[in-house]
Design a protein around this motif. Structure first.
Motif: not given
Length: 338
Positions: A10-16, A23-25, A74-81
């Motif tokens: 909800t506040a932050n997203s992270r990718i492994f 590799i991303l926070r 949400a789709v746009a956010m995931v794509d940019v991340f």
């Protein structure tokens, strides 16, 4: 085949990414033009714009309480991340995403559709509490009770696990955002000053404590200056708030979290409850760092309470351990393809 783990918080997203680690926070935020629906900024860049945009620009948080609130954002956010992380779903990877225990079928489908729409070949959803426990290093696959309390931005996930599965769990929508709202309401009631959610979070992280005196009876009272707008005069104003203010402001939502922990323990089978007397409770998530929380939970439950190493990354690290599992992960996790 490339494998990716995404903690859509909800506040932050992270990718492994398998083989590369975390590799991303970034904050889960998207700045959008209200007239054209064009995405102007994502993540940290969008978060910095919150409360400072003109009328035709809004900063949206597409994830609420761990579920999709705004599909396109949400789709746009995931794509940019993924672009920021130097990877892409164009390679059709498998993706694991952690979700709240209480998520329903409609909400599950929405999360899956966001990931598949972004280009993934397949997606699997896993309960946040389970992956947080794995990331915290708990022995969840053993025939022994383990308990995790994961306090995120939108939900608090509480679970007792054994043999690699959740035995009893509870998900409550009381977490970091709730605490921020409580601080904003308290400052407005007591001081007639309106502050932003960003300021509330900053003061919570700086001097937030359940009980200021827990730091030590001889410790000087914690205080800090914050700025906002006087609701009576409408003018900018600065004031000092204290740790005691924070304890009073957060008392009600914290009581809700503690009640949920107690209710989970009341429904735990006796044999697993006996294991918890020895191993205690582990806290993860950003809320685990709140001053005095471990002492309060321990006082109420009479159990040892500890904070996980790297509590804010437990969920994404748990996803990473699953991704790097050398066995047949398809026997454990079911992936959905587009």
């Amino acid at each position: 085949m490339k494998s990716i783990g995404i903690d859509l918080g909800t506040a932050n997203s992270r990718i492994f990414v398998k083989g590369k680690g975390v590799i991303l926070r970034e904050p889960s935020a998207v700045a959008v033009s209200e007239t054209t629906e064009e995405v102007l900024a994502v993540g940290l860049d969008a978060s910095r714009m919150a409360g400072k945009t003109p009328d035709d620009v809004s900063v949206r948080r597409p994830i609420k309480s761990g579920v999709i609130a705004q599909f396109d954002a949400a789709v746009a956010m995931v794509d940019v991340f993924l672009q920021k992380a130097g990877t892409s779903l164009s390679g059709r990877p498998r993706v694991m995403v952690c979700v709240p225990y209480s998520i329903n079928d409609v909400e599950r489908r929405a999360v899956e559709e966001v990931i598949l729409e972004a280009g993934a070949k397949s997606v699997a959803l896993i309960e946040s509490s389970l992956v947080a426990a794995i990331g915290a290093g708990l022995r969840v696959t053993h025939p022994r009770g383990s308990m995790i309390v994961d306090i995120g931005g939108g939900t608090t996930e509480i679970a007792v696990m054994s043999l690699g599965a959740i035995v009893v769990a509870r998900s409550v929508r009381i977490a970091g955002d709730t605490l921020d709202d409580a601080i904003c309401d308290y400052i407005r009631r007591k001081y007639n000053v309106m502050i932003s959610d960003t300021t509330a979070e900053y003061v919570k992280r700086s001097i937030g404590s359940i009980e200021a005196k827990i730091a030590g009876s001889n410790a000087a009272p914690k205080e800090m200056e914050i700025r906002g707008r006087n609701v009576i005069t409408g003018l900018p104003v600065a004031l000092k708030v204290t740790g005691e203010d924070m304890a009073e402001a957060m008392a009600e939502p914290i009581a809700g979290i503690v009640d949920a922990i107690r209710a989970t323990l009341e429904n735990t089978p006796p044999e697993l409850a006996a294991d918890l007397l020895e191993d205690g409770i582990v806290l993860s998530g950003g809320g685990a760092l709140l001053g005095g929380l471990t002492a309060l939970i321990s006082k109420v439950t009479h159990l040892k309470v500890t904070i996980a190493k790297n509590p804010m990354d437990c969920s994404v690290l748990g996803l990473g351990r699953l991704l790097e599992y050398t066995g047949d992960v398809d026997r454990i996790i079911r992936f959905r393809t587009k």
